[in-house]
Design a protein around this motif. Structure first.
Motif, PDB file in Angstrom:
ATOM      1  N   LYS A  50      -2.746  -5.279   2.160  1.00  0.00           N
ATOM      2  CA  LYS A  50      -2.834  -4.908   3.569  1.00  0.00           C
ATOM      3  C   LYS A  50      -1.545  -4.270   4.086  1.00  0.00           C
ATOM      4  CE  LYS A  50      -4.768  -6.913   7.812  1.00  0.00           C
ATOM      5  NZ  LYS A  50      -5.252  -8.169   8.448  1.00  0.00           N
ATOM      6  N   GLU A  86      -1.793  -0.877   5.885  1.00  0.00           N
ATOM      7  CA  GLU A  86      -2.415  -0.963   7.204  1.00  0.00           C
ATOM      8  C   GLU A  86      -1.461  -1.570   8.217  1.00  0.00           C
ATOM      9  OE1 GLU A  86      -5.180  -0.939  10.373  1.00  0.00           O
ATOM     10  OE2 GLU A  86      -4.962   0.236   8.534  1.00  0.00           O
ATOM     11  N   GLU A  99       1.019   1.021   9.218  1.00  0.00           N
ATOM     12  CA  GLU A  99       0.400   2.034  10.067  1.00  0.00           C
ATOM     13  C   GLU A  99       0.204   1.515  11.483  1.00  0.00           C
ATOM     14  OE1 GLU A  99      -1.395   5.455  11.532  1.00  0.00           O
ATOM     15  OE2 GLU A  99      -0.067   5.092   9.821  1.00  0.00           O
ATOM     16  N   ARG A 100      -0.158   0.249  11.621  1.00  0.00           N
ATOM     17  CA  ARG A 100      -0.312  -0.343  12.950  1.00  0.00           C
ATOM     18  C   ARG A 100       1.016  -0.351  13.696  1.00  0.00           C
ATOM     19  NH1 ARG A 100      -4.139  -5.663  11.719  1.00  0.00           N
ATOM     20  NH2 ARG A 100      -5.955  -4.504  10.945  1.00  0.00           N
ATOM     21  N   GLY A 125     -13.961   2.333   4.550  1.00  0.00           N
ATOM     22  CA  GLY A 125     -12.560   2.029   4.829  1.00  0.00           C
ATOM     23  C   GLY A 125     -12.383   0.645   5.403  1.00  0.00           C
ATOM     24  N   THR A 126     -11.488  -0.126   4.819  1.00  0.00           N
ATOM     25  CA  THR A 126     -11.172  -1.474   5.274  1.00  0.00           C
ATOM     26  C   THR A 126      -9.670  -1.558   5.544  1.00  0.00           C
ATOM     27  OG1 THR A 126     -10.645  -2.416   3.096  1.00  0.00           O
ATOM     28  CG2 THR A 126     -12.986  -2.324   3.721  1.00  0.00           C
ATOM     29  N   ASP A 127      -9.217  -2.739   5.944  1.00  0.00           N
ATOM     30  CA  ASP A 127      -7.776  -2.931   6.143  1.00  0.00           C
ATOM     31  C   ASP A 127      -7.008  -2.782   4.837  1.00  0.00           C
ATOM     32  OD1 ASP A 127      -8.005  -3.336   8.831  1.00  0.00           O
ATOM     33  OD2 ASP A 127      -7.936  -5.526   8.731  1.00  0.00           O
ATOM     34  N   ASN A 141      -7.997  -0.592   2.328  1.00  0.00           N
ATOM     35  CA  ASN A 141      -8.021   0.828   1.922  1.00  0.00           C
ATOM     36  C   ASN A 141      -8.324   1.679   3.156  1.00  0.00           C
ATOM     37  OD1 ASN A 141     -10.792  -0.162   1.829  1.00  0.00           O
ATOM     38  ND2 ASN A 141     -11.348   1.789   0.885  1.00  0.00           N
ATOM     39  N   PRO A 142      -7.358   1.760   4.083  1.00  0.00           N
ATOM     40  CA  PRO A 142      -7.576   2.488   5.344  1.00  0.00           C
ATOM     41  C   PRO A 142      -8.036   3.920   5.095  1.00  0.00           C
ATOM     42  CG  PRO A 142      -5.476   1.299   5.382  1.00  0.00           C
ATOM     43  CD  PRO A 142      -5.987   1.215   3.974  1.00  0.00           C
ATOM     44  N   GLY A 143      -8.971   4.333   5.919  1.00  0.00           N
ATOM     45  CA  GLY A 143      -9.479   5.695   5.783  1.00  0.00           C
ATOM     46  C   GLY A 143     -10.657   5.808   4.837  1.00  0.00           C
TER      47      GLY A 143
END
Length: 350
Positions: free
Chosen positions: A90, A93, A96-97, A237-239, A241-243
């Protein structure tokens, strides 16, 4: 942000209910998700959060206190589940947050300087941060209120889903859909924002009600298994594998999964780009077997009203009269709705 399954959920698998329809049920709530919603929603007109005289943010405590009382007055038994250490997967992610929040803070300051109140509010909400001190004080307030909370070893939603699968909770509560991938039999959304709410940027209000989503009807209607649903989520896309995988929307992802069947074949078939198929298989395994704990006890205790006053009124300058009225409501709800009552773990609708 979590995985966005909204477009794939058919009417047969979800329904809006009145808050009182959840009376008697234990709900395992994603604490971080709830606290972020309080931090975002409970703000002054210019977007500034509620603060005490020392400038310490109190929006999360206000939301936690008053919303929890609203829930228990309806007979709901909330158990807040707090995140532990996020998995290494994670990290991207999380970074990125933080970047998005820093950018939102800069835009907020520019909007304030320009006198753009609506813009300032929007960016202030996007810049909301939940600190470790806020988390610890939230736990302290829950203890004082007699409300149980659980410390997850990793993801709070994974722990909440585990509790629901065991039957210790009837459903998980979150705005995100991840708990369905983690195997929660039911997800309840909108618990932190139920009621009349103003639409962002518009002089218009809507009535928001809790929404129940059931996993088995969802899987049955889509014609897939939970393992396949996880593969769909990974494509979107999940936390972890964003996007997602480029070129896959909800419908194309579902078609591929139903066509290939085996989730491992699905993940092996994606083009080698941003995410290696081996990595995506690890993400799939994490949703199936996340770190969870059995070291918890769900017990509702008599509120310690003096401790609540100390936290809210003496420490953070909450209005004494309003806190007293709320404490009377909490004490009554404990006597009438929580003390010595058995939890309903049966299906509310079949």
């Amino acid at each position: 942000m979590g995985v966005n399954l909204r477009e794939l959920i058919p009417p047969e698998a979800r329904r809006e209910v009145e808050l009182r329809a959840l009376s008697g049920y234990v709900l395992a709530l994603d604490a971080y998700n709830m606290l972020y919603q309080f931090l975002t929603a409970i703000r002054q007109p210019d977007g500034t959060p509620l603060m005490d005289r020392e400038g310490r943010v109190t929006s999360h405590l206000s939301g936690l206190f008053y919303r929890t009382i609203n829930l228990v007055e309806e007979g709901i038994k909330p158990v807040y589940v707090f995140d532990g250490k996020p998995p290494e997967m994670k990290s991207r992610e999380v970074e990125e947050r933080l970047r998005r929040k820093a950018e939102a803070e800069a835009r907020y300051r520019r909007a304030v300087e320009a006198g753009e109140v609506e813009e300032a509010r929007k960016y202030a909400m996007m810049a909301a941060r939940l600190t470790s001190d806020m988390v610890e004080e939230s736990k302290e307030l829950l203890d004082a209120m007699g409300m149980p909370w659980v410390q997850a070893p990793a993801e709070g939603e994974a722990q909440a889903a585990y509790m629901a699968r065991k039957g210790d909770a009837w459903a998980t509560g979150s705005q995100d859909y991840d708990s369905l991938l983690f195997g929660s039999p039911r997800l309840v959304r909108n618990l932190a924002i139920t009621g009349r709410r103003k639409l962002p940027g518009r002089d218009q209000y809507v009535e928001i009600k809790p929404e129940i989503i059931e996993l088995e009807p969802l899987l049955s209607k889509l014609g897939i298994t939970r393992e396949q649903l996880i593969a769909v989520g990974i494509l979107l896309g999940t936390d972890y594998n964003p996007g997602g995988v480029r070129g896959y929307g909800p419908k194309t992802a579902l078609r591929l999964v139903k066509s290939l069947g085996d989730p491992m074949k699905v993940l092996a078939s994606v083009p080698r780009g941003e995410y290696d198929p081996d990595y995506l298989r690890k993400v799939h395994e994490y949703f199936l077997n996340p770190p969870v704990t059995d070291d918890y006890k769900i017990e509702f205790r008599k509120p310690d009203q003096d401790k609540v006053r100390e936290i809210l009124v003496e420490r953070h300058d909450f209005n004494p009269e309003r806190v007293e009225r709320a404490l009377e409501r909490l004490a009554k709800a404990y006597r009438e709705k929580l003390r010595g009552r058995q939890s309903r773990l049966d299906m509310w609708f079949g």
